[in-house]
Write an enzyme that holds these catalytic residues in place. Structure first.
Site, PDB file in Angstrom:
ATOM      1  NE  ARG A  46      -2.842  -0.278   3.732  1.00  0.00           N
ATOM      2  CZ  ARG A  46      -2.287   0.666   4.672  1.00  0.00           C
ATOM      3  NH1 ARG A  46      -1.349   1.898   4.718  1.00  0.00           N
ATOM      4  NH2 ARG A  46      -2.205  -0.378   6.150  1.00  0.00           N
ATOM      5  CE1 TYR A  98     -17.705  10.977 -14.166  1.00  0.00           C
ATOM      6  CE2 TYR A  98     -16.794  11.506 -12.200  1.00  0.00           C
ATOM      7  CZ  TYR A  98     -17.736   9.693 -13.480  1.00  0.00           C
ATOM      8  OH  TYR A  98     -18.043   8.597 -12.751  1.00  0.00           O
ATOM      9  CG  ASP A 171     -10.212  16.521 -13.167  1.00  0.00           C
ATOM     10  OD1 ASP A 171     -10.043  15.705 -14.618  1.00  0.00           O
ATOM     11  OD2 ASP A 171     -11.804  15.326 -12.946  1.00  0.00           O
ATOM     12  CE  LYS A 196     -13.486   8.631 -16.804  1.00  0.00           C
ATOM     13  NZ  LYS A 196     -13.349   9.104 -16.542  1.00  0.00           N
TER      14      LYS A 196
END
Ligand SMILES: *Cc1c(COP(=O)(O)O)cnc(C)c1O
Length: 380
Positions: A46, A98, A171, A196
């Protein structure tokens, strides 16, 4: 070195042990320590992983930041960033984001006392006015926005935000670093849904934060480890593989989008076309100045939900599906799909009408895509 070269070689040397040209997928979740507290740089999956580190280095390199951090999704990246801001913090966000970003910001507003305001950031005055009314902790931009392809002047807004002591996050999912590098324009933080364009093949979920300076990088890396929304090593491998062809794909996406936008701009049944590459786009000149290309996303407005539905059903190459940025062309009806979580009145006030259709133009032959759109319009 130019972008396309750096996308393949930047901070990605062959594996020193074996010479492997691509970073191996290190699945081990834990790493042997030489003595308590002494490691080879990795201790637990992690906290850090060599495959992930390779992706994170490439992200920092391409966005021009000090630190890159990978996450399990774009929203995983956003929620981790929001952990930095305690209750009472003030976030000024662009008014077209978004749908999932809106939902998460609104949730933190209601649940954790974050003060979130959505402003028109296509002009500077609303931000200036909001900051005259009090300081802010973060200015949150998307540019181009999802789904209306609005453009925010990142350089000017960053200057205004910094004067008031606020950080600036952008973003950059729609533009990608191939076409726009917000940190070069003055932003402090870049966010991506790597699901994306960076992944590029609709087969992996991921997110990223790239931080301008090391101090901020260390703080957010601490949050990355503490929150734990990290990607799997294989997901990191896939996103890195996608990044290698990003520049070439973005040029192909843009050629498709341009062909489609030109068909839409001439069509009688289309009320409005949103594509920053069209001279008719209200911020076309700003987009030219700020970006190295206009990208592969095009939105347009039909008479209503019925017309949008008929259009979507008549498409043969575009697939009606959520998401964007993959090699295959996708069509989205924001009102019922990607932006359904935004209340209808708010959505419509922001310009997302029930007749809005958003197209992610893939890298199929542009002429085939233009024909598909022309044929579907005839069925509306
Ligand atoms: C998809 C998307 C997100 C969310 O990313 P996920 O990977 O789906 O969590 C954030 N911002 C934009 C602009 C997006 O298109």
């Amino acid at each position: 070195m130019k972008f396309d070269t750096r996308a393949i070689h930047g901070r990605q040397p062959p594996d020193p042990l074996t010479g492997a040209v691509n970073v191996p997928v290190y699945l081990s979740t834990t790493f042997a320590q030489e003595s308590p507290g002494r490691s080879k740089g990795y201790v637990y999956g992690r906290t850090g992983n060599p495959t992930r580190a390779s992706l994170e280095g490439a992200l920092a390199e391409l966005e021009g930041g000090a630190t890159g951090l990978a996450f399990s999704s774009g929203l995983g990246a956003l929620v981790t960033l929001l952990e930095k801001f305690g209750s009472g913090s003030r976030i000024l966000a662009i008014d077209d984001v978004y749908g999932g970003t809106w939902r998460l910001l609104d949730h933190h507003r209601r649940r954790f006392g974050l003060r979130v305001e959505f402003l028109d950031m296509t002009r500077r005055e609303p931000l200036e006015r909001a900051l005259e009314g009090g300081s802010a902790d973060l200015v949150y931009l998307e540019s181009p926005t999802n789904p209306l392809l609005k453009i925010a002047d990142i350089r000017t807004l960053s200057r205004i935000a910094h004067r008031a002591g606020a950080l600036v996050a952008v973003d950059n999912t729609f533009a990608t670093p191939a076409l726009q590098r917000p940190i070069e324009l003055g932003a402090d933080i870049v966010l991506h849904s790597t699901t994306k364009y960076l992944g590029g093949h609709s087969d992996v979920l991921g997110g990223a934060l790239i931080l301008r300076n090391e101090a901020l990088g260390r703080e957010v890396a601490w949050l990355q480890n503490s929150v734990g929304a990290v990607p799997s090593p294989f997901d990191c491998f896939l996103i890195l593989r996608g990044i290698h062809s990003l520049g070439a794909r973005m040029r192909a996406h843009e050629a498709s989008a341009r062909a489609v936008a030109e068909v839409l701009a001439r069509a009688r049944k289309v009320r409005r076309v949103f594509y920053p590459g069209l001279a008719s786009h209200p911020q076309h000149r700003l987009a030219r100045r700020q970006m190295d290309g206009f990208g592969g996303m095009v939105s347009f407005e039909l008479a209503g939900a019925g017309a949008a539905g008929r259009f979507a059903r008549a498409l043969r190459i575009f697939t009606l599906a959520e998401s964007l940025g993959g090699v295959e062309s996708l069509a989205d009806h924001p009102a019922s799909m990607t932006h359904a979580s935004v209340p209808r009145a708010l959505r419509r006030a922001g310009g997302v009408s029930d007749g809005l259709v958003r197209l992610s133009c893939g890298i199929e032959d542009p002429a085939d895509l233009a024909d598909d759109v022309r044929r579907a319009l005839a069925r509306v």
